[in-house]
Design an enzyme around this catalytic site. Structure first.
Site, PDB file in Angstrom:
ATOM      1  N   GLY A  15      19.577  73.997  37.866  1.00  0.00           N
ATOM      2  CA  GLY A  15      20.191  73.421  37.340  1.00  0.00           C
ATOM      3  C   GLY A  15      21.038  74.717  36.206  1.00  0.00           C
ATOM      4  O   GLY A  15      20.944  75.625  36.467  1.00  0.00           O
ATOM      5  N   ASP A  38      13.639  72.644  43.624  1.00  0.00           N
ATOM      6  CA  ASP A  38      14.290  71.520  43.091  1.00  0.00           C
ATOM      7  C   ASP A  38      14.673  70.193  44.327  1.00  0.00           C
ATOM      8  O   ASP A  38      14.394  70.974  45.446  1.00  0.00           O
ATOM      9  CB  ASP A  38      16.242  72.262  42.564  1.00  0.00           C
ATOM     10  CG  ASP A  38      16.509  71.191  41.542  1.00  0.00           C
ATOM     11  OD1 ASP A  38      16.698  70.401  41.732  1.00  0.00           O
ATOM     12  OD2 ASP A  38      16.390  71.732  40.227  1.00  0.00           O
ATOM     13  N   ARG A  40      17.604  69.435  44.660  1.00  0.00           N
ATOM     14  CA  ARG A  40      19.104  69.170  44.653  1.00  0.00           C
ATOM     15  C   ARG A  40      18.700  69.986  46.237  1.00  0.00           C
ATOM     16  O   ARG A  40      17.681  71.218  46.486  1.00  0.00           O
ATOM     17  CB  ARG A  40      19.780  69.706  43.978  1.00  0.00           C
ATOM     18  CG  ARG A  40      20.031  69.485  42.653  1.00  0.00           C
ATOM     19  CD  ARG A  40      20.887  69.421  41.604  1.00  0.00           C
ATOM     20  NE  ARG A  40      20.611  69.785  40.911  1.00  0.00           N
ATOM     21  CZ  ARG A  40      22.505  70.176  39.515  1.00  0.00           C
ATOM     22  NH1 ARG A  40      22.901  70.453  39.606  1.00  0.00           N
ATOM     23  NH2 ARG A  40      21.764  69.913  38.227  1.00  0.00           N
ATOM     24  N   ILE A  57       8.991  66.944  41.534  1.00  0.00           N
ATOM     25  CA  ILE A  57       7.624  67.265  40.998  1.00  0.00           C
ATOM     26  C   ILE A  57       6.785  66.566  40.346  1.00  0.00           C
ATOM     27  O   ILE A  57       5.586  66.990  40.302  1.00  0.00           O
ATOM     28  CB  ILE A  57       7.802  68.962  39.944  1.00  0.00           C
ATOM     29  CG1 ILE A  57       7.336  68.901  38.704  1.00  0.00           C
ATOM     30  CG2 ILE A  57       9.206  67.406  39.260  1.00  0.00           C
ATOM     31  CD1 ILE A  57       6.236  70.237  39.773  1.00  0.00           C
ATOM     32  N   TYR A 146      14.651  61.171  24.625  1.00  0.00           N
ATOM     33  CA  TYR A 146      14.786  62.705  25.548  1.00  0.00           C
ATOM     34  C   TYR A 146      13.648  63.875  24.298  1.00  0.00           C
ATOM     35  O   TYR A 146      12.988  64.437  24.302  1.00  0.00           O
ATOM     36  CB  TYR A 146      15.572  63.821  25.303  1.00  0.00           C
ATOM     37  CG  TYR A 146      16.117  64.562  25.629  1.00  0.00           C
ATOM     38  CD1 TYR A 146      15.592  65.221  26.787  1.00  0.00           C
ATOM     39  CD2 TYR A 146      16.544  65.375  24.752  1.00  0.00           C
ATOM     40  CE1 TYR A 146      15.407  66.742  27.186  1.00  0.00           C
ATOM     41  CE2 TYR A 146      16.302  66.897  24.946  1.00  0.00           C
ATOM     42  CZ  TYR A 146      16.667  67.938  25.958  1.00  0.00           C
ATOM     43  OH  TYR A 146      16.812  68.950  25.913  1.00  0.00           O
TER      44      TYR A 146
END
Ligand SMILES: NC(=O)c1ccc[n+]([C@@H]2O[C@H](COP(=O)([O-])OP(=O)(O)OC[C@H]3O[C@@H](n4cnc5c(N)ncnc54)[C@H](O)[C@@H]3O)[C@@H](O)[C@H]2O)c1
Length: 319
Positions: A15, A38, A40, A57, A146
């Site tokens: 990220g 990650d 990705r 995770i 968030y």
């Protein structure tokens, strides 16, 4: 290089923050001592600099096995869904942001990890918090999912420290500006897009209004603050929820003026969208006295110094 037996796992290493933090940690501890992971594919900038593992995770068992297999002693947890993306899928934001943190804290307790790093955000504050120089301890009441997940996460960090002795450390990052890896869907992403567009088209339509002041920080300061916090002696860490962290505060109009010093033809227009409401609920500047006092925090970049560096590095990429 730090000579140590530490073995570090970075979760969310591909990220915006993860790439630069992983590279800095590898410089300090050696490539093989820092495992990047990650969901990705491995980020091109990480390739060839150290081990990379694909991992979700949210799967606690896989994470736990990885910690044991590689004798991990420190975890940096950067996987999260950010503010603007979170508002589009609140349930997913809560599930990932909370679930990932609890998985890491529980394994840290069970395996007696030396240290854990987990970032919080200025999004923990809400419309009832003081807007200017927002103090370390004040009314919180975040209104985004968030922010709610970050505030709950801060309480869990403090709880695991006080109750189980887990050495978890945290910073409330302001909006982070960088040129190396792309931003991940935050309300402050405009302050990155604006530099790209200034160079590419000499104009930018901002999704926040001209006088929206927000706390911001240039990535080199963010990486340094993270390392300084993690390297500080545990006796100097008095805040076990998350430290306020200040860098600079500016509005879209001011960053536009800073860019115009280098690109006089740059034109800025405004067309606020749903992110304006998020920005309006956040502080405009931060009091980071506790971080300065406890472990000596001092930012190095102001707006003009950052603009000069951003434009220089982005222009070099285009050439
Ligand atoms: N960038 C900012 O301006 C900013 C400001 C305040 C706080 N933060 C916090 O810093 C941390 C990192 O932010 P960022 O900007 O680098 O975010 P980002 O979105 O750029 O990166 C997050 C990374 O986590 C990965 N990820 C997502 N779900 C995962 C999963 N289940 N398992 C493994 N990896 C997964 C993503 O693929 C991505 O590469 C987050 O906790 C964020 O809330 C960032």
């Amino acid at each position: 290089m730090v000579m140590a037996t530490e073995k570090i796992l970075v979760v969310g290493a591909c990220g915006q923050i993860g790439v630069e933090l992983t590279l800095q940690l590898r410089k300090m501890y050696g490539g093989s001592a820092v495992i990047a992971s990650d969901l990705r594919e491995e980020h091109p900038m990480l390739k060839g600099t150290g081990p990379y593992i694909s991992m979700d995770i949210m799967n606690k068992e896989t994470f736990h096995v990885l910690v044991l297999r590689y004798n991990i002693t420190q975890v940096y947890l950067l996987a999260a869904i950010l503010s603007a993306t979170g508002e589009k899928n609140p349930h997913l934001a809560w599930t990932l942001n909370m679930g990932s943190l609890l998985n890491v804290l529980e394994v840290a307790r069970e395996e007696k990890l030396h240290k854990v790093y987990w970032p919080s955000s200025i999004a923990v504050f809400g419309p009832n918090s003081p807007k200017q120089d927002t103090p370390q301890h004040t009314i919180m009441e975040p209104t985004t999912v968030y922010g709610v997940s970050k505030l709950a996460g801060e309480r869990w960090c403090e709880y695991f420290n006080h109750r189980f002795g887990v050495d978890v450390r945290s910073l409330r990052y302001p909006g982070l500006i960088s040129y190396k890896s792309a931003p991940g869907g935050g309300t402050t992403d405009y302050a990155i897009e604006i530099y790209h567009e200034a160079l590419a088209t000499q104009k930018y339509e901002c999704f926040l209004s001209e006088k929206t002041y927000l706390p911001m920080m240039y990535m080199p300061d963010a990486i340094r603050s993270t390392i300084e916090l993690m390297e500080a002696d545990a006796s100097r860490i008095s805040v076990r929820s998350s430290y306020n962290l200040g860098g600079m505060s500016f509005s879209p109009k001011e960053i536009g003026a800073s860019i115009q010093k280098h690109i006089p033809s740059f034109e800025l227009s405004y067309n606020p969208d749903f992110r304006q409401q998020i920005a309006d609920s956040w502080p405009s500047s931060i009091d980071d006295g506790a971080a300065r006092e406890d472990w000596g925090w001092k930012p190095a970049y102001d707006l003009d110094r950052m603009t000069e560096d951003m434009l220089k590095n982005l222009a070099a990429e285009v050439d």
